[in-house]
Design an enzyme around this catalytic site. Sequence first.
Site, PDB file in Angstrom:
ATOM      1  N   LYS A   1      49.476  34.905  37.933  1.00  0.00           N
ATOM      2  CA  LYS A   1      48.936  35.931  38.831  1.00  0.00           C
ATOM      3  C   LYS A   1      47.420  35.954  38.661  1.00  0.00           C
ATOM      4  O   LYS A   1      46.901  36.507  37.692  1.00  0.00           O
ATOM      5  CB  LYS A   1      49.494  37.326  38.509  1.00  0.00           C
ATOM      6  CG  LYS A   1      49.168  38.300  39.644  1.00  0.00           C
ATOM      7  CD  LYS A   1      48.823  39.703  39.184  1.00  0.00           C
ATOM      8  CE  LYS A   1      47.390  39.965  38.894  1.00  0.00           C
ATOM      9  NZ  LYS A   1      46.436  39.877  39.993  1.00  0.00           N
TER      10      LYS A   1
ATOM     11  N   GLU B   1      43.694  37.779  25.580  1.00  0.00           N
ATOM     12  CA  GLU B   1      42.257  37.457  25.471  1.00  0.00           C
ATOM     13  C   GLU B   1      41.529  38.600  26.162  1.00  0.00           C
ATOM     14  O   GLU B   1      41.482  38.647  27.390  1.00  0.00           O
ATOM     15  CB  GLU B   1      41.942  36.125  26.170  1.00  0.00           C
ATOM     16  CG  GLU B   1      42.608  34.909  25.566  1.00  0.00           C
ATOM     17  CD  GLU B   1      41.929  34.427  24.292  1.00  0.00           C
ATOM     18  OE1 GLU B   1      40.854  34.965  23.938  1.00  0.00           O
ATOM     19  OE2 GLU B   1      42.475  33.534  23.642  1.00  0.00           O
TER      20      GLU B   1
ATOM     21  N   CYS C   1      33.283  37.401  28.843  1.00  0.00           N
ATOM     22  CA  CYS C   1      33.767  38.168  27.689  1.00  0.00           C
ATOM     23  C   CYS C   1      32.983  37.841  26.427  1.00  0.00           C
ATOM     24  O   CYS C   1      32.943  38.626  25.499  1.00  0.00           O
ATOM     25  CB  CYS C   1      35.239  37.865  27.479  1.00  0.00           C
ATOM     26  SG  CYS C   1      35.519  36.099  27.376  1.00  0.00           S
TER      27      CYS C   1
ATOM     28  N   GLU D   1      31.230  46.869  26.826  1.00  0.00           N
ATOM     29  CA  GLU D   1      30.749  45.713  27.596  1.00  0.00           C
ATOM     30  C   GLU D   1      30.045  46.201  28.857  1.00  0.00           C
ATOM     31  O   GLU D   1      30.664  46.894  29.663  1.00  0.00           O
ATOM     32  CB  GLU D   1      31.944  44.923  28.117  1.00  0.00           C
ATOM     33  CG  GLU D   1      32.556  43.922  27.229  1.00  0.00           C
ATOM     34  CD  GLU D   1      33.726  43.239  27.947  1.00  0.00           C
ATOM     35  OE1 GLU D   1      33.799  42.036  27.852  1.00  0.00           O
ATOM     36  OE2 GLU D   1      34.557  43.922  28.592  1.00  0.00           O
TER      37      GLU D   1
HETATM   38  P1  NAP Z   1      41.233  43.315  34.486  1.00  0.00           P
HETATM   39  O1  NAP Z   1      40.866  44.390  35.409  1.00  0.00           O
HETATM   40  O2  NAP Z   1      41.953  43.669  33.249  1.00  0.00           O
HETATM   41  O3  NAP Z   1      42.054  42.261  35.328  1.00  0.00           O
HETATM   42  C1  NAP Z   1      42.572  41.088  34.749  1.00  0.00           C
HETATM   43  C2  NAP Z   1      43.848  40.707  35.472  1.00  0.00           C
HETATM   44  O4  NAP Z   1      44.833  41.716  35.233  1.00  0.00           O
HETATM   45  C3  NAP Z   1      43.680  40.610  36.973  1.00  0.00           C
HETATM   46  O5  NAP Z   1      44.495  39.576  37.465  1.00  0.00           O
HETATM   47  C4  NAP Z   1      44.192  41.956  37.438  1.00  0.00           C
HETATM   48  O6  NAP Z   1      44.675  41.943  38.758  1.00  0.00           O
HETATM   49  C5  NAP Z   1      45.339  42.150  36.480  1.00  0.00           C
HETATM   50  N1  NAP Z   1      45.806  43.529  36.350  1.00  0.00           N
HETATM   51  C6  NAP Z   1      45.143  44.674  36.530  1.00  0.00           C
HETATM   52  N2  NAP Z   1      45.954  45.734  36.301  1.00  0.00           N
HETATM   53  C7  NAP Z   1      47.172  45.235  35.965  1.00  0.00           C
HETATM   54  C8  NAP Z   1      48.434  45.800  35.620  1.00  0.00           C
HETATM   55  N3  NAP Z   1      48.606  47.121  35.558  1.00  0.00           N
HETATM   56  N4  NAP Z   1      49.457  44.964  35.343  1.00  0.00           N
HETATM   57  C9  NAP Z   1      49.292  43.640  35.402  1.00  0.00           C
HETATM   58  N5  NAP Z   1      48.131  43.041  35.725  1.00  0.00           N
HETATM   59  C10 NAP Z   1      47.078  43.826  35.994  1.00  0.00           C
HETATM   60  O7  NAP Z   1      39.948  42.486  34.027  1.00  0.00           O
HETATM   61  P2  NAP Z   1      38.841  41.850  34.946  1.00  0.00           P
HETATM   62  O8  NAP Z   1      37.938  42.926  35.392  1.00  0.00           O
HETATM   63  O9  NAP Z   1      39.456  40.963  35.971  1.00  0.00           O
HETATM   64  O10 NAP Z   1      38.103  40.887  33.908  1.00  0.00           O
HETATM   65  C11 NAP Z   1      37.075  41.317  33.103  1.00  0.00           C
HETATM   66  C12 NAP Z   1      37.559  41.565  31.696  1.00  0.00           C
HETATM   67  O11 NAP Z   1      38.185  40.377  31.209  1.00  0.00           O
HETATM   68  C13 NAP Z   1      36.440  41.839  30.744  1.00  0.00           C
HETATM   69  O12 NAP Z   1      36.819  42.879  29.886  1.00  0.00           O
HETATM   70  C14 NAP Z   1      36.296  40.529  29.978  1.00  0.00           C
HETATM   71  O13 NAP Z   1      35.723  40.680  28.709  1.00  0.00           O
HETATM   72  C15 NAP Z   1      37.697  40.077  29.907  1.00  0.00           C
HETATM   73  N6  NAP Z   1      37.771  38.627  29.673  1.00  0.00           N
HETATM   74  C16 NAP Z   1      38.191  38.199  28.465  1.00  0.00           C
HETATM   75  C17 NAP Z   1      38.223  36.852  28.190  1.00  0.00           C
HETATM   76  C18 NAP Z   1      38.664  36.346  26.858  1.00  0.00           C
HETATM   77  O14 NAP Z   1      38.908  35.143  26.760  1.00  0.00           O
HETATM   78  N7  NAP Z   1      38.815  37.176  25.857  1.00  0.00           N
HETATM   79  C19 NAP Z   1      37.833  35.932  29.181  1.00  0.00           C
HETATM   80  C20 NAP Z   1      37.412  36.412  30.409  1.00  0.00           C
HETATM   81  C21 NAP Z   1      37.397  37.777  30.646  1.00  0.00           C
HETATM   82  P3  NAP Z   1      43.746  42.308  40.001  1.00  0.00           P
HETATM   83  O15 NAP Z   1      42.418  41.644  39.789  1.00  0.00           O
HETATM   84  O16 NAP Z   1      44.502  41.714  41.127  1.00  0.00           O
HETATM   85  O17 NAP Z   1      43.641  43.786  40.030  1.00  0.00           O
END
Ligand code: NAP
Length: 518
Positions: free
Chosen positions: A212, A287, A321, A418
Amino acid sequence: MGVARFSLFKIASSHLHRMHHPSALRQMSFASGLQNSTIFRSQGLIGGQWVAAHDGIWNFFRFNPSTGEIIADVPFMGRRETNDAISSAYQAFNSWSKLTAAERSKYLRKWYDLIMSHKEELGQLITLEQGKPLKEALGEVSYGASFIEFFAEEAKQVYGDIIPATLADRRLFVLKQPVGVVGAITPWNFPLAMITRKVGPALACGCTVVVKPSELTPLTALAAAELALQAGIPPGVLNVVMGNASDIGDALLASPQVRKITFTGSTAVGKKLMAGAAGTVKRISLELGGNAPCIVFDDADLDVAVKGAIAAKFRNSGQTCVCANRVIVQEGIYEKFAEAFSKAVQNLQVGDGFTEGVAQGPLINEAAVQKVESFLQDALSKGAKVILGGKRHSLGMTFYEPTVVTDVKSDMLLAREEVFGPVAPLLRFKTEEEAICIANDTNAGLAAYIFTNNVQRTWRVSEALEYGLVGVNEGIISTEVAPFGGVKQSGLGREGSKYGIDEYLELKYVCLGDMNRK
Ligand code: NAP
C-alpha cells in the site's frame, strides 16, 4: 467508470507563465509521453490484473506538488480490494515459495534490469509526483533498484544450520522458511526505494506481498509493479492497492493470512499498526520517524562539516527520516560554522525539480509548510533567531526558503520533533558529555551524525549515541549493503544488508530421532 480518467496536466491559468520555462516544457514533454509509456499505470494490481475500485470511485487525484496540476487519478480502494489482494498473494505463496532460490533470483535480476533501463522515466515520475529534484530522483531509482539487485543475490545465501546433537541417535536441523504473505505500507518521501527495500528481501526468500503506497505517490509504485510483471514475476506475488489508508491497514491487520506487516512512515501510525498486529500476533517491522542530531565538534574540518551537514539536512528539502533535525555545534566553532553553513545554504537553488541546477523542490503539501511555520513560530517566541530564510519562497505553492535558525534550545519544537522541512536549527554545547546528553534526549533513535577529526572521540561518541545509524564526517550514509533501522521509538528491525532478509524468514527447528534404527 471502467477506464481511468487521465487528466494530463491541466494547466491552470495562474501557471501559464511556467509553460515557457524550460522545466515546464520538460514536464510537458514527459507528461505527454506518459500516457503512452509502457510503465504508466493508474489502477491497482491484484492477482496480476490492473483493476479499478469495486465501487468505481476514481476521484482520487494526484497532484504535482510543484505546480498543483493534476497528473492522474487513481482508484480509491478499501477493505474489499485489500482482501482480494491478500487472497491472491496467499494463493501465489504456494508456488512462489516452492521455487528454488536461483529461480526467484533470476526474476528479481530481470526486474532490476528493467528498473535500470527505465531509470529516466521512473526518475521523472518521482519528480512529477513527489517534487524532489530530478538528479535526486534518478539517485533514488538507482538506490531503490540496488535493493532488488542485492536481494537477488541474497536469495541464494539463505542457509540453515545443523546443530551438534545432545543425544547420539538424534540429528538437529534449523530451516529458514518465508514467513508468508506480507503487508507493506510505505510513505511518500521515497516513493520507490521504500517499496523495493521491503519487496526485494520479501520476494527473494519466497514471501508474497500486498503493497500500500502513500496516497500522495502511488504512480511510482504502480510503475515499479508494472515492471515486475514485465519481468515475469507471476500474478499475485506482488499486489498494489491504494485508497483509504485505515481501511486498507485494518484489512491487512485483521487477516490471519497476512503473517507480517512491514511499515515505513510516522511513529504515530507505526504505533497503531503495532497495536493492531497484536490481534493476529503478526511479525512486524517498523521504520519510523527520526530526530537526528548532527554534532559538530571544535576539532571538525569546517568544510567537511558544512558539506556533510547540508547533505544530511537539505536532501529532499528536509523530508527524510534521517535528515539532520538538530545541528548541535560546539561553542568554539559555533560562530564560524553558523556563518559558513548559512553562506552555503544560501546557494541552494530552489525551484521546480525539473529545472537544471535546482537543489530544493517544493514541500509535499500545504500541511507540511504549515508544520514548518508553526515550529518556527514556536522557536522564535522562545528566543531563537532566523539568520537565513524563515518564510515561504516567492515561487509560491509549497516552496519554502532554505532556513537557518540559531540560539535554538532543547525545549523548542524544532529540537523535539521532526520538522520535515528545509529548516536547520543550530544548538550550542560546551563538552562532549553535554553533546551526547542533548543528542540522546529524545524518544527517537534513527540516524545521528558527528563531525570530528579525533579518532578516539569518533569511537566514544558513536558507541554512546542511542541511534541505529551513525555517520562520521559524512552526511549521506544509506546503502543497500548496510543495515538501516532505528532504536527506541524509531522502530523495530533492519532493512537492507544481509540482516534485512531475516525480517521475512521464520526459523524452524527439526529434530530427527531414532537415527540408529536400520
Ligand atoms: P504516514 O502518515 O505515517 O504515512 C505512511 C503510510 O502509512 C502511508 O502509506 C499512509 O497512507 C499510511 N497510513 C496512514 N494512516 C494509516 C492507518 N491508519 N493504517 C494504515 N496505514 C496508514 O507517514 P508519511 O507522512 O507518509 O511519511 C513521513 C514519515 O515517515 C516521517 O515521520 C518519516 O520520518 C518517516 N520515514 C521513516 C523512514 C525510516 O526508514 N525510518 C523512511 C522514510 C520515512 P496515506 O499516505 O495513503 O495516508
